[in-house]
Scaffold this motif. Structure first.
Motif, PDB file in Angstrom:
ATOM      1  N   ALA A  58       0.824  -1.214   0.000  1.00  0.00           N
ATOM      2  CA  ALA A  58       0.000   0.000   0.000  1.00  0.00           C
ATOM      3  C   ALA A  58       0.857   1.263   0.000  1.00  0.00           C
ATOM      4  O   ALA A  58       0.541   2.231  -0.712  1.00  0.00           O
ATOM      5  N   ASP A  59       1.963   1.259   0.759  1.00  0.00           N
ATOM      6  CA  ASP A  59       2.792   2.457   0.801  1.00  0.00           C
ATOM      7  C   ASP A  59       3.430   2.746  -0.556  1.00  0.00           C
ATOM      8  O   ASP A  59       3.559   3.905  -0.955  1.00  0.00           O
ATOM      9  N   ARG A  60       3.797   1.710  -1.287  1.00  0.00           N
ATOM     10  CA  ARG A  60       4.355   1.890  -2.627  1.00  0.00           C
ATOM     11  C   ARG A  60       3.289   2.450  -3.574  1.00  0.00           C
ATOM     12  O   ARG A  60       3.549   3.370  -4.347  1.00  0.00           O
ATOM     13  N   CYS A  61       2.082   1.888  -3.512  1.00  0.00           N
ATOM     14  CA  CYS A  61       0.985   2.366  -4.368  1.00  0.00           C
ATOM     15  C   CYS A  61       0.681   3.828  -4.083  1.00  0.00           C
ATOM     16  O   CYS A  61       0.503   4.625  -5.011  1.00  0.00           O
ATOM     17  N   ALA A  62       0.626   4.184  -2.807  1.00  0.00           N
ATOM     18  CA  ALA A  62       0.333   5.574  -2.428  1.00  0.00           C
ATOM     19  C   ALA A  62       1.409   6.516  -2.954  1.00  0.00           C
ATOM     20  O   ALA A  62       1.111   7.565  -3.547  1.00  0.00           O
ATOM     21  N   ARG A  63       2.661   6.144  -2.736  1.00  0.00           N
ATOM     22  CA  ARG A  63       3.787   6.977  -3.166  1.00  0.00           C
ATOM     23  C   ARG A  63       3.815   7.137  -4.682  1.00  0.00           C
ATOM     24  O   ARG A  63       3.934   8.251  -5.213  1.00  0.00           O
ATOM     25  N   CYS A  64       3.681   6.034  -5.399  1.00  0.00           N
ATOM     26  CA  CYS A  64       3.764   6.075  -6.865  1.00  0.00           C
ATOM     27  C   CYS A  64       2.569   6.787  -7.486  1.00  0.00           C
ATOM     28  O   CYS A  64       2.725   7.561  -8.437  1.00  0.00           O
ATOM     29  N   ALA A  65       1.378   6.552  -6.960  1.00  0.00           N
ATOM     30  CA  ALA A  65       0.193   7.231  -7.491  1.00  0.00           C
ATOM     31  C   ALA A  65       0.291   8.736  -7.273  1.00  0.00           C
ATOM     32  O   ALA A  65      -0.026   9.528  -8.172  1.00  0.00           O
ATOM     33  N   GLN A  66       0.759   9.149  -6.093  1.00  0.00           N
ATOM     34  CA  GLN A  66       0.902  10.582  -5.815  1.00  0.00           C
ATOM     35  C   GLN A  66       1.977  11.201  -6.700  1.00  0.00           C
ATOM     36  O   GLN A  66       1.801  12.296  -7.233  1.00  0.00           O
ATOM     37  N   GLN A  67       3.072  10.477  -6.881  1.00  0.00           N
ATOM     38  CA  GLN A  67       4.152  10.969  -7.736  1.00  0.00           C
ATOM     39  C   GLN A  67       3.662  11.120  -9.173  1.00  0.00           C
ATOM     40  O   GLN A  67       3.964  12.116  -9.842  1.00  0.00           O
ATOM     41  N   ALA A  68       2.886  10.150  -9.658  1.00  0.00           N
ATOM     42  CA  ALA A  68       2.348  10.230 -11.020  1.00  0.00           C
ATOM     43  C   ALA A  68       1.376  11.400 -11.155  1.00  0.00           C
ATOM     44  O   ALA A  68       1.418  12.140 -12.149  1.00  0.00           O
ATOM     45  N   ALA A  69       0.509  11.583 -10.170  1.00  0.00           N
ATOM     46  CA  ALA A  69      -0.435  12.709 -10.208  1.00  0.00           C
ATOM     47  C   ALA A  69       0.316  14.041 -10.234  1.00  0.00           C
ATOM     48  O   ALA A  69      -0.032  14.940 -11.008  1.00  0.00           O
ATOM     49  N   ASP A  70       1.359  14.159  -9.421  1.00  0.00           N
ATOM     50  CA  ASP A  70       2.157  15.383  -9.401  1.00  0.00           C
ATOM     51  C   ASP A  70       2.812  15.634 -10.758  1.00  0.00           C
ATOM     52  O   ASP A  70       2.817  16.768 -11.262  1.00  0.00           O
ATOM     53  N   LEU A  71       3.371  14.581 -11.364  1.00  0.00           N
ATOM     54  CA  LEU A  71       4.013  14.728 -12.675  1.00  0.00           C
ATOM     55  C   LEU A  71       3.012  15.114 -13.757  1.00  0.00           C
ATOM     56  O   LEU A  71       3.335  15.900 -14.657  1.00  0.00           O
ATOM     57  N   ILE A  72       1.822  14.552 -13.670  1.00  0.00           N
ATOM     58  CA  ILE A  72       0.789  14.896 -14.653  1.00  0.00           C
ATOM     59  C   ILE A  72       0.446  16.388 -14.538  1.00  0.00           C
ATOM     60  O   ILE A  72       0.320  17.081 -15.549  1.00  0.00           O
ATOM     61  N   LEU A  73       0.306  16.872 -13.323  1.00  0.00           N
ATOM     62  CA  LEU A  73       0.005  18.293 -13.120  1.00  0.00           C
ATOM     63  C   LEU A  73       1.142  19.186 -13.615  1.00  0.00           C
ATOM     64  O   LEU A  73       0.902  20.234 -14.216  1.00  0.00           O
ATOM     65  N   GLU A  74       2.375  18.770 -13.376  1.00  0.00           N
ATOM     66  CA  GLU A  74       3.550  19.565 -13.766  1.00  0.00           C
ATOM     67  C   GLU A  74       3.804  19.557 -15.272  1.00  0.00           C
ATOM     68  O   GLU A  74       4.471  20.452 -15.792  1.00  0.00           O
ATOM     69  N   ASN A  75       3.306  18.530 -15.961  1.00  0.00           N
ATOM     70  CA  ASN A  75       3.615  18.345 -17.387  1.00  0.00           C
ATOM     71  C   ASN A  75       2.359  18.262 -18.247  1.00  0.00           C
ATOM     72  O   ASN A  75       2.300  17.499 -19.207  1.00  0.00           O
ATOM     73  N   ARG A  76       1.360  19.057 -17.915  1.00  0.00           N
ATOM     74  CA  ARG A  76       0.048  18.949 -18.547  1.00  0.00           C
ATOM     75  C   ARG A  76       0.118  18.966 -20.079  1.00  0.00           C
ATOM     76  O   ARG A  76      -0.427  18.080 -20.737  1.00  0.00           O
ATOM     77  N   GLN A  77       0.760  19.964 -20.659  1.00  0.00           N
ATOM     78  CA  GLN A  77       0.780  20.085 -22.125  1.00  0.00           C
ATOM     79  C   GLN A  77       1.516  18.925 -22.781  1.00  0.00           C
ATOM     80  O   GLN A  77       1.071  18.410 -23.815  1.00  0.00           O
ATOM     81  N   LEU A 102      -5.742  11.860 -13.848  1.00  0.00           N
ATOM     82  CA  LEU A 102      -5.463  12.649 -12.657  1.00  0.00           C
ATOM     83  C   LEU A 102      -6.399  12.257 -11.511  1.00  0.00           C
ATOM     84  O   LEU A 102      -5.942  12.001 -10.388  1.00  0.00           O
ATOM     85  N   LEU A 103      -7.686  12.173 -11.794  1.00  0.00           N
ATOM     86  CA  LEU A 103      -8.650  11.798 -10.753  1.00  0.00           C
ATOM     87  C   LEU A 103      -8.407  10.376 -10.253  1.00  0.00           C
ATOM     88  O   LEU A 103      -8.484  10.113  -9.051  1.00  0.00           O
ATOM     89  N   ALA A 104      -8.095   9.459 -11.172  1.00  0.00           N
ATOM     90  CA  ALA A 104      -7.831   8.071 -10.778  1.00  0.00           C
ATOM     91  C   ALA A 104      -6.599   7.982  -9.888  1.00  0.00           C
ATOM     92  O   ALA A 104      -6.622   7.312  -8.846  1.00  0.00           O
ATOM     93  N   LEU A 105      -5.532   8.649 -10.279  1.00  0.00           N
ATOM     94  CA  LEU A 105      -4.298   8.594  -9.484  1.00  0.00           C
ATOM     95  C   LEU A 105      -4.482   9.214  -8.108  1.00  0.00           C
ATOM     96  O   LEU A 105      -3.973   8.690  -7.110  1.00  0.00           O
ATOM     97  N   GLN A 106      -5.210  10.314  -8.048  1.00  0.00           N
ATOM     98  CA  GLN A 106      -5.471  10.930  -6.747  1.00  0.00           C
ATOM     99  C   GLN A 106      -6.298   9.991  -5.864  1.00  0.00           C
ATOM    100  O   GLN A 106      -6.014   9.837  -4.679  1.00  0.00           O
ATOM    101  N   ARG A 107      -7.282   9.328  -6.450  1.00  0.00           N
ATOM    102  CA  ARG A 107      -8.123   8.400  -5.682  1.00  0.00           C
ATOM    103  C   ARG A 107      -7.321   7.160  -5.286  1.00  0.00           C
ATOM    104  O   ARG A 107      -7.465   6.646  -4.178  1.00  0.00           O
ATOM    105  N   ILE A 108      -6.478   6.654  -6.183  1.00  0.00           N
ATOM    106  CA  ILE A 108      -5.627   5.500  -5.865  1.00  0.00           C
ATOM    107  C   ILE A 108      -4.695   5.847  -4.696  1.00  0.00           C
ATOM    108  O   ILE A 108      -4.491   5.027  -3.791  1.00  0.00           O
ATOM    109  N   ALA A 109      -4.147   7.054  -4.698  1.00  0.00           N
ATOM    110  CA  ALA A 109      -3.289   7.483  -3.583  1.00  0.00           C
ATOM    111  C   ALA A 109      -4.089   7.495  -2.279  1.00  0.00           C
ATOM    112  O   ALA A 109      -3.613   7.003  -1.249  1.00  0.00           O
ATOM    113  N   GLU A 110      -5.318   8.016  -2.315  1.00  0.00           N
ATOM    114  CA  GLU A 110      -6.178   8.040  -1.110  1.00  0.00           C
ATOM    115  C   GLU A 110      -6.495   6.623  -0.626  1.00  0.00           C
ATOM    116  O   GLU A 110      -6.392   6.326   0.563  1.00  0.00           O
ATOM    117  N   LEU A 111      -6.903   5.769  -1.561  1.00  0.00           N
ATOM    118  CA  LEU A 111      -7.243   4.384  -1.202  1.00  0.00           C
ATOM    119  C   LEU A 111      -6.035   3.660  -0.620  1.00  0.00           C
ATOM    120  O   LEU A 111      -6.160   2.891   0.332  1.00  0.00           O
TER     121      LEU A 111
END
Length: 168
Positions: A58-77, A102-111
């Motif tokens: 779970a800790d790996r999933c949370a970390r990776c999902a949050q990291q992916a969501a952050d990268l998506i926000l930083e690299n939108r275009q 983005l919504l899926a990754l944020q929810r995966i991080a929460e879950l």
């Protein structure tokens, strides 16, 4: 254009089902040049779950999902352009896919934060998927071929080769 329901299936993570667009998320690794092997491996493995259940701590999933969501926000275009180029031909709309991811990754991080132990995810089987009986037939054929090779030194897979007439 509709998605190919064989290649793109909804992913259920910790009991929550996400859109089939999430199957395309593995393009992030090469598009963003992700060098972190653990993170890249998690992104690549996330959509490889058709007909099987995958798991990771779970800790790996949370970390990776949050990291992916952050990268998506930083690299939108850059992400939108990659979705158009690589997934557009498969029926993906760039804006809605970006939002889905983005919504899926944020929810995966929460879950994942709320979970203890391992998180689990899967995508449904498809009628065209190989069945256990198919795999058993393949294994039996490989066993027969191995036995023949060990016994005779010959490996005949009954494939007729065309005559090679280049040197005649």
């Amino acid at each position: 254009m509709a998605f190919n329901d064989y290649e793109f299936r909804p992913i259920t993570f910790q009991g929550v089902t996400f859109p089939a667009t999430l199957m395309g998320i593995s393009i992030l690794e090469p598009v963003l040049g992700i060098a972190d092997e653990d993170f890249g491996d998690w992104l690549w493995r996330l959509p490889i779950c058709c007909g099987v259940t995958k798991s990771a701590p779970a800790d790996r999933c949370a970390r990776c999902a949050q990291q992916a969501a952050d990268l998506i926000l930083e690299n939108r275009q850059k992400i939108l352009a990659a979705i158009r180029e690589h997934l557009g031909p498969h029926g993906f709309d760039a804006e809605s896919t970006y939002r889905d991811w983005l919504l899926a990754l944020q929810r995966i991080a929460e879950l994942s934060h709320a979970a203890s132990g391992d998180c689990v995810w899967s995508a449904p089987s498809h009628p065209k998927d190989s069945t256990p009986a198919d795999w058993q037939r393949l294994l039996s054929a490989l066993d027969r071929a191995r036995a023949q090779l060990l016994e005779t030194g010959d490996f005949d897979v009954n494939i007729k080769k065309p005559d090679d007439t280049r040197n005649t």
